[in-house]
Write an enzyme that holds these catalytic residues in place. Structure first.
Site, PDB file in Angstrom:
ATOM      1  N   LYS A 167       0.977  -1.266   0.044  1.00 53.75           N
ATOM      2  CA  LYS A 167       0.012  -0.016   0.215  1.00 53.75           C
ATOM      3  C   LYS A 167       0.818   1.264   0.110  1.00 53.75           C
ATOM      4  O   LYS A 167       0.640   2.331  -0.767  1.00 53.75           O
ATOM      5  CB  LYS A 167      -1.000   0.075   1.176  1.00 53.75           C
ATOM      6  CG  LYS A 167      -2.170  -0.583   0.976  1.00 53.75           C
ATOM      7  CD  LYS A 167      -3.138  -0.298   2.399  1.00 53.75           C
ATOM      8  CE  LYS A 167      -3.866  -1.704   2.501  1.00 53.75           C
ATOM      9  NZ  LYS A 167      -4.238  -1.757   3.719  1.00 53.75           N
TER      10      LYS A 167
ATOM     11  N   ARG B 153      -4.093  -1.346  -6.523  1.00 52.31           N
ATOM     12  CA  ARG B 153      -3.391  -2.531  -6.806  1.00 52.31           C
ATOM     13  C   ARG B 153      -3.579  -3.361  -7.871  1.00 52.31           C
ATOM     14  O   ARG B 153      -4.740  -3.402  -7.980  1.00 52.31           O
ATOM     15  CB  ARG B 153      -3.211  -3.220  -5.124  1.00 52.31           C
ATOM     16  CG  ARG B 153      -4.787  -3.754  -5.004  1.00 52.31           C
ATOM     17  CD  ARG B 153      -4.859  -4.413  -3.577  1.00 52.31           C
ATOM     18  NE  ARG B 153      -6.421  -4.443  -3.049  1.00 52.31           N
ATOM     19  CZ  ARG B 153      -6.473  -4.586  -2.011  1.00 52.31           C
ATOM     20  NH1 ARG B 153      -5.693  -4.704  -0.885  1.00 52.31           N
ATOM     21  NH2 ARG B 153      -7.917  -4.687  -1.826  1.00 52.31           N
TER      22      ARG B 153
ATOM     23  N   ARG C 139       4.548 -46.094 -11.884  1.00 55.81           N
ATOM     24  CA  ARG C 139       4.888 -47.064 -10.588  1.00 55.81           C
ATOM     25  C   ARG C 139       4.039 -48.201 -10.918  1.00 55.81           C
ATOM     26  O   ARG C 139       2.748 -48.422 -10.895  1.00 55.81           O
ATOM     27  CB  ARG C 139       4.263 -46.512  -9.465  1.00 55.81           C
ATOM     28  CG  ARG C 139       4.950 -45.044  -8.923  1.00 55.81           C
ATOM     29  CD  ARG C 139       4.432 -44.541  -7.848  1.00 55.81           C
ATOM     30  NE  ARG C 139       5.310 -43.536  -7.077  1.00 55.81           N
ATOM     31  CZ  ARG C 139       5.239 -42.163  -7.219  1.00 55.81           C
ATOM     32  NH1 ARG C 139       4.070 -41.883  -7.748  1.00 55.81           N
ATOM     33  NH2 ARG C 139       5.831 -41.370  -6.401  1.00 55.81           N
TER      34      ARG C 139
ATOM     35  N   ARG D 189       8.998 -48.182 -14.035  1.00 52.55           N
ATOM     36  CA  ARG D 189       9.887 -48.480 -12.847  1.00 52.55           C
ATOM     37  C   ARG D 189       9.403 -50.011 -12.354  1.00 52.55           C
ATOM     38  O   ARG D 189       8.311 -50.267 -12.383  1.00 52.55           O
ATOM     39  CB  ARG D 189       9.646 -47.650 -11.724  1.00 52.55           C
ATOM     40  CG  ARG D 189      10.436 -48.005 -10.518  1.00 52.55           C
ATOM     41  CD  ARG D 189      10.020 -46.923  -9.147  1.00 52.55           C
ATOM     42  NE  ARG D 189       9.022 -47.066  -8.672  1.00 52.55           N
ATOM     43  CZ  ARG D 189       8.482 -46.319  -7.685  1.00 52.55           C
ATOM     44  NH1 ARG D 189       9.406 -45.335  -7.204  1.00 52.55           N
ATOM     45  NH2 ARG D 189       7.233 -46.385  -7.339  1.00 52.55           N
TER      46      ARG D 189
ATOM     47  N   GLU E 205      17.845 -42.209  -5.443  1.00 51.14           N
ATOM     48  CA  GLU E 205      16.923 -41.750  -4.483  1.00 51.14           C
ATOM     49  C   GLU E 205      17.347 -42.068  -3.157  1.00 51.14           C
ATOM     50  O   GLU E 205      16.770 -41.968  -2.226  1.00 51.14           O
ATOM     51  CB  GLU E 205      15.484 -42.241  -4.575  1.00 51.14           C
ATOM     52  CG  GLU E 205      15.465 -43.607  -5.011  1.00 51.14           C
ATOM     53  CD  GLU E 205      14.163 -44.105  -5.327  1.00 51.14           C
ATOM     54  OE1 GLU E 205      13.021 -43.693  -4.734  1.00 51.14           O
ATOM     55  OE2 GLU E 205      13.915 -45.233  -5.774  1.00 51.14           O
TER      56      GLU E 205
ATOM     57  N   SER F 233      16.880 -40.978 -12.776  1.00 50.23           N
ATOM     58  CA  SER F 233      15.679 -40.314 -12.492  1.00 50.23           C
ATOM     59  C   SER F 233      15.791 -40.025 -10.914  1.00 50.23           C
ATOM     60  O   SER F 233      15.741 -40.908 -10.305  1.00 50.23           O
ATOM     61  CB  SER F 233      14.432 -40.844 -12.916  1.00 50.23           C
ATOM     62  OG  SER F 233      13.338 -40.320 -12.393  1.00 50.23           O
TER      63      SER F 233
ATOM     64  N   GLY G 181      14.555 -39.384  -7.378  1.00 47.31           N
ATOM     65  CA  GLY G 181      13.331 -39.910  -6.719  1.00 47.31           C
ATOM     66  C   GLY G 181      13.621 -38.926  -5.502  1.00 47.31           C
ATOM     67  O   GLY G 181      14.164 -39.454  -4.355  1.00 47.31           O
ATOM     68  N   THR G 182      13.170 -37.737  -5.399  1.00 49.80           N
ATOM     69  CA  THR G 182      13.378 -36.840  -4.218  1.00 49.80           C
ATOM     70  C   THR G 182      12.417 -37.079  -3.018  1.00 49.80           C
ATOM     71  O   THR G 182      12.818 -36.478  -2.168  1.00 49.80           O
ATOM     72  CB  THR G 182      13.311 -35.442  -4.844  1.00 49.80           C
ATOM     73  OG1 THR G 182      12.164 -35.228  -5.758  1.00 49.80           O
ATOM     74  CG2 THR G 182      14.701 -35.043  -5.639  1.00 49.80           C
ATOM     75  N   ASN G 183      11.417 -37.942  -3.241  1.00 49.19           N
ATOM     76  CA  ASN G 183      10.834 -38.356  -1.969  1.00 49.19           C
ATOM     77  C   ASN G 183      11.632 -38.941  -1.175  1.00 49.19           C
ATOM     78  O   ASN G 183      11.904 -38.650  -0.017  1.00 49.19           O
ATOM     79  CB  ASN G 183       9.445 -38.926  -2.571  1.00 49.19           C
ATOM     80  CG  ASN G 183       8.688 -38.265  -3.449  1.00 49.19           C
ATOM     81  OD1 ASN G 183       8.655 -37.198  -3.618  1.00 49.19           O
ATOM     82  ND2 ASN G 183       7.727 -39.078  -4.215  1.00 49.19           N
ATOM     83  N   ASP G 184      12.093 -40.094  -1.588  1.00 46.43           N
ATOM     84  CA  ASP G 184      13.065 -40.971  -0.782  1.00 46.43           C
ATOM     85  C   ASP G 184      14.249 -40.215  -0.604  1.00 46.43           C
ATOM     86  O   ASP G 184      14.796 -40.438   0.275  1.00 46.43           O
ATOM     87  CB  ASP G 184      13.395 -42.396  -1.601  1.00 46.43           C
ATOM     88  CG  ASP G 184      12.092 -43.445  -1.135  1.00 46.43           C
ATOM     89  OD1 ASP G 184      11.911 -43.458  -0.099  1.00 46.43           O
ATOM     90  OD2 ASP G 184      11.631 -43.989  -2.064  1.00 46.43           O
TER      91      ASP G 184
ATOM     92  N   TYR H 296      14.391 -32.889 -17.786  1.00 45.07           N
ATOM     93  CA  TYR H 296      12.896 -33.105 -17.479  1.00 45.07           C
ATOM     94  C   TYR H 296      12.609 -33.192 -16.369  1.00 45.07           C
ATOM     95  O   TYR H 296      13.125 -33.364 -15.239  1.00 45.07           O
ATOM     96  CB  TYR H 296      12.149 -33.888 -18.325  1.00 45.07           C
ATOM     97  CG  TYR H 296      12.440 -35.455 -17.815  1.00 45.07           C
ATOM     98  CD1 TYR H 296      11.633 -35.981 -16.821  1.00 45.07           C
ATOM     99  CD2 TYR H 296      13.552 -36.357 -18.346  1.00 45.07           C
ATOM    100  CE1 TYR H 296      11.901 -37.167 -16.181  1.00 45.07           C
ATOM    101  CE2 TYR H 296      13.822 -37.475 -17.781  1.00 45.07           C
ATOM    102  CZ  TYR H 296      12.976 -38.206 -16.874  1.00 45.07           C
ATOM    103  OH  TYR H 296      13.300 -39.292 -16.391  1.00 45.07           O
TER     104      TYR H 296
HETATM  105  C1  PEP Z   1      10.676 -40.919  -5.006  1.00 41.81           C
HETATM  106  O1  PEP Z   1      11.119 -41.676  -4.046  1.00 41.81           O
HETATM  107  O2  PEP Z   1      10.892 -39.711  -5.032  1.00 41.81           O
HETATM  108  C2  PEP Z   1       9.685 -41.432  -6.026  1.00 41.81           C
HETATM  109  C3  PEP Z   1       9.529 -40.791  -7.010  1.00 41.81           C
HETATM  110  O3  PEP Z   1       9.540 -42.942  -5.501  1.00 41.81           O
HETATM  111  P1  PEP Z   1       8.089 -43.197  -4.696  1.00 41.81           P
HETATM  112  O4  PEP Z   1       7.570 -42.044  -4.240  1.00 41.81           O
HETATM  113  O5  PEP Z   1       7.136 -44.155  -5.322  1.00 41.81           O
HETATM  114  O6  PEP Z   1       8.885 -43.754  -3.536  1.00 41.81           O
HETATM  115 MG    MG Z   2      10.989 -43.649  -4.195  1.00 42.27          MG
END
Ligand code: PEP
Ligand code: MG
Length: 887
Positions: free
Chosen positions: A29, A355, A577, A633, A760, A779, A781-784, A866
């Protein structure tokens, strides 16, 4: 003299010290007021006390330092000079509005005080000066009420009921029907109540009023509503808010006065039409409070509830003309649709605020495309303006037009999308019902910032009062939730928890549906269909595709999701998966048979049953993805996920396998793992049971050959999960290659494919240079990888991570947005080392981060090829990737 820190910035027609670029310091503002003032628009003069001053105030145990006070006094005297009025003067008093203004707009979250500077003397001066004592006393009465609420933390219900009692006693409906004497009496009653209830008199010294108001605004940065809003919107608690102190102009001095809000384009559709609402003889909050129905500013702003009312164009044509000039100029200057607040004081137009207007995603796209076509924006600017997450809204469902609906009422179409839910009449109730897994529709007279949690918990919001700029409308639009506002046919009783429409009573828990695009309120539950995408959207996304460097793939494991993802622009599958396919009823028994097998021969027997199913699955997906890569996978999850859990499942399995149920129990015990996420899963399954990976490889290649024979272009990629040693990849690759060779020989036909691995686990990332020569692709696997880098279970972290984020230990949940310093460091290291030993290696990400804009920026920065994300996030990823390339 040492450099003195600048805490206060003036804006007036002689001297404007800030500008648009100073949002961090002056708040949105404040920066806008400065910018407008320097554009030469008629902005009431004032000054801004900076966000830095707020932080200083908070760190000084909520007190203002002397230098801030000195600079406020200096700035104040400049305003006195320009306005020709004096603060605290009983003959010609200068009055102020005091408002908060953080870096980004937080609607309704912070508090405002108007008419500051009034006391028992200056009220008389204001009355004389304006020739309107009634107006003066009304301003005073409003000021006391607001100040008591915002600054003194007084519960104003008591004051409000006094006002209601007075109206009843005078037998009038509207505040405006009360006389000057009524209001004067009311003021003295207010002051008595405040004194009695708080033991402190209402402050009469204007300077004292000002200091306390500034302090109250700074303190309100940390009120629970503001904190909640910041949490929901991921806004940092470290920013602070600025305070804007601005001379008052009055829209409530008579019939030649008014106040209003306008949008330069339609905030719901983006259509190029000047659009707004105003009220004659009123102050700002009257327009948004929904107590009086606002009038349309022009014919284009007419709707069902206001179509018979006089427009601003009719009532004050000259001022309307000026407003049109101002808005055109502001839109060109800010290169965006503007949301403008204005006041008309005795036929003179003042611009109080402008705004970039909040808008639906559909409107955002249309506006961006139109502004490019009008030559106001470049494509690049247009792409950067849109928040990728907002595209979520475009993907919202709408009502199935083929289904009959019983429309019980129609209100304002305040925020598009459609939603059904069970009625809840309070925010708390909505929240609890949602926690219990119910779908909720919040029904309120009107909403206020206290209702945020309930709105978040609801499928949609329905209100009986309020216009297109009411709290419910603005906030729902921001949240991308359907909202029908101002539906006056509704009779809501909070006391009885009922909603009565045309004599029919609906109770808490009853189902209703709203259509935020048409304003319809419908009895019961109506099925919805997914959104269709406009031509403007396609144009906009094409621009994004022209500039982005990252390819966007999708995570999909069935033909339907693959098809959806392609319609959203996916360029391949980055993660299929396979385990999801194993849970279908006719397959799960064979999967369990495979797990229970205690020798290779019986395991193969079970796998032979699964092979045709898997082959069919892949054929379905390859057919959809014709010409696009499909990354599949091999089996990843811990075996325990497939074990029978219920007694009935165990009996069924015993029967199927022809063994005793005790044996089934016994095997379940043996397969039990303490930390299944770190146990016998991923490639470890392949190492111990290579037959499983062989079966899956065979299914993939047989499916690919068959599709290819039928003229489908197939680009299969086989992915080995969860490796930590290059040796794991080496032996599993050998198994796969051997199986592929066999299939090629059997079928007398070959096909191109890729074989690679997921990165991962930290060890894999660290030793990526050893792994890369054996892989066509990595690839991530950023979750694990997040789970194992932090040693933080992804299934349990939700219980305490919000507290970590709340305490500032982490900027964001690392499972949502990539942790650049730790997880990101490993990803980047793996890319660099992998490229060194295999320059052709193809790099992607398939963890949830692949659909999150900040993480996508990171993926772009480190040069991935990607990202892969869920189908509905593909458009978001396309735009985020374009923005990453442009930034
Ligand atoms: C991961 O681990 O990032 C992944 C894509 O595999 P998942 O989530 O199935 O373990
Ligand atoms: Mg995984």
């Amino acid at each position: 003299m040492a450099n003195v820190k600048k805490w206060v910035y003036s804006f007036n027609s002689n001297k404007t010290e800030g500008n648009q670029g100073m949002k961090d310091l002056l708040g949105g503002k404040g920066a806008n007021l400065a910018e407008m003032s320097s554009l030469g628009l008629s902005v009431p003069p004032g000054f801004t006390v900076t966000t830095q001053a707020c932080l200083d105030f908070v760190s000084n145990a909520n007190s203002l330092n002397d230098e801030i006070k000195k600079q406020v006094l200096d700035a104040l005297s400049l305003v006195e000079k320009e306005s020709g009025k004096k603060f605290g003067d009983s003959n010609n008093p200068l009055l102020f509005s005091v408002r908060s203004g953080a870096r980004v707009s937080m609607p309704g979250m912070m508090d405002t005080v108007l008419n500051l500077g009034l006391n028992d003397e200056s009220v008389l001066g204001l009355g004389k000066l304006t020739g309107n004592p009634r107006f003066a006393w009304d301003s005073y009465r409003r000021f006391i009420q607001m100040y008591a609420n915002v600054v003194m933390g007084f519960n104003v219900a008591l004051l409000e009921s006094t006002l209601e009692d007075l109206k009843e006693a005078r037998e009038v409906e509207e505040d405006t029907q009360l006389t000057a004497q009524d209001l004067q009496d009311l003021v003295s009653v207010y002051k008595t109540i405040i004194l009695e209830e708080t033991g402190i008199g209402f402050p009469t010294d204007p300077m004292d009023q000002l200091w306390r108001a500034i302090a109250a605004v700074f303190s309100s940065w940390n009120n629970p509503r503001a904190i909640k809003y910041r949490e929901i919107n991921e806004i940092s608690h470290e920013w602070g808010t600025a305070v804007n102190v601005q001379s008052m102009v009055f829209g409530n001095m008579g019939e030649d006065c008014a106040t209003g809000v306008c949008f330069t384009r339609d905030p719901s559709t983006g259509e190029k039409k000047f659009f707004g609402e105003f009220l004659i003889n009123a102050q700002g909050e009257d327009v948004v409070a929904g107590i009086r129905t606002p009038q349309p500013i022009n014919d284009l702003s007419k709707n069902e509830s206001n179509k018979t009312l006089t427009t601003l164009e009719q009532a004050m044509p000259k001022v309307f003309g000026e407003l049109v000039e101002v808005y055109t100029r502001l839109e060109e200057h800010y290169k965006d649709m503007q949301d403008i607040e204005f006041t008309i004081e005795k036929d003179k137009l003042f611009i109080l605020q402008t705004r970039n207007g909040k808008r639906t995603a559909a409107a955002g796209i249309k506006i961006a495309v139109d502004l490019v076509e009008e030559g106001i924006l470049t494509k690049k600017e247009a792409l950067l303006k849109m928040n990728p997450e907002d595209l979520n809204q475009l993907l919202h469902p709408r009502l199935d037009p083929c289904v009959a609906k019983n429309i019980i009422a129609t209100g304002l179409p305040a925020s598009p999308g459609a939603g059904s839910g069970q009625i809840a009449f309070s925010s708390e109730k909505a929240h609890t019902m949602n926690e219990n897994g119910e779908k909720v529709l919040l029904v309120r007279q009107e909403t206020s910032p206290e209702d945020i949690a309930g709105m978040v918990a609801s499928q949609g919001i329905l209100t009986a009062r309020g216009g297109m700029t009411s709290h419910a409308a603005v906030v729902a639009r921001g949240m991308g939730k359907p909202c029908v506002a101002g539906c006056s046919q509704l009779a809501i009783s909070y006391a009885n928890s009922t909603l009565t429409v045309n004599g029919k009573v609906y109770r808490e828990g009853d189902w209703i549906t709203i259509d935020g695009a048409t304003g319809e309120v419908i009895e019961g539950k109506v099925p919805t269909i997914s959104a269709t995408i406009s031509e403007d959207f396609s144009t906009f996304m094409k621009w994004a595709d022209e500039v982005r460097k990252l390819d966007i793939r999708t995570n999909a494991d069935n033909p339907q999701d693959s098809k959806t993802a392609i319609s959203f622009g996916a360029q391949g599958i980055g993660l299929c998966r396979t385990e999801h396919m194993f849970f279908e009823p006719e397959r799960i028994l064979a999967v369990r048979e495979m797990i229970y097998a205690d020798n290779v021969a019986s395991r193969k027997k079970a796998l032979d049953k699964l092979l045709p199913f898997q082959r069919e699955d892949f054929i379905g997906i390859f057919n959809e993805m014709n010409g696009l890569p499909v990354n599949i996978r091999l089996l990843d999850p811990p075996l325990h996920e497939f074990l029978p859990h219920t007694a009935q499942d165990k009996l069924q399995l015993a029967d199927y396998l022809g063994i005793d149920v005790d044996l089934v129990e016994d095997r379940c015990e043996k397969l039990h793992e303490f930390n299944p996420m770190l146990g016998h899963r991923g490639c470890r399954l392949g190492v111990t049971f290579p037959e499983i990976y062989r079966m899956q490889t065979r299914a993939i290649i047989e499916a690919a050959l068959e599709c290819s024979k039928n003229g489908i272009k197939v680009l299969p990629e086989i992915m080995i999960p969860l490796i930590s040693l290059s040796g794991e990849l080496v032996i599993l690759k050998d198994e796969c290659l051997d199986e592929i060779k066999k299939v090629f020989e059997e079928k007398q036909s070959e096909i191109k494919y890729k074989l690679g691995t997921m990165i991962e686990l930290p060890r894999a990332a660290i030793t990526a240079g050893e792994i890369a020569p054996h892989a066509d692709f990595f690839s991530f696997g950023t979750n694990d990888l997040t789970q194992t880098t932090y040693g933080l279970s992804r299934d349990d972290a939700g219980k305490f991570l919000p507290e970590y984020v709340g305490k500032g230990l982490m900027p964001l949940d690392p499972f949502v947005s990539i942790d650049r310093d730790g997880v990101g460091f490993l990803v980047k290291h793996a890319c660099i080392e992998g490229k060194k030993t295999n320059p052709n290696i193809h790099l992607g990400i398939c963890g949830e981060h692949g659909g999150e804009p900040r993480s996508i920026q990171f993926c772009h920065d480190i040069g991935l090829d990607y990202v892969s994300c869920s189908p509905f996030r593909v458009p978001i990823a396309r735009l985020a990737a374009a923005q990453a390339a442009l930034k």
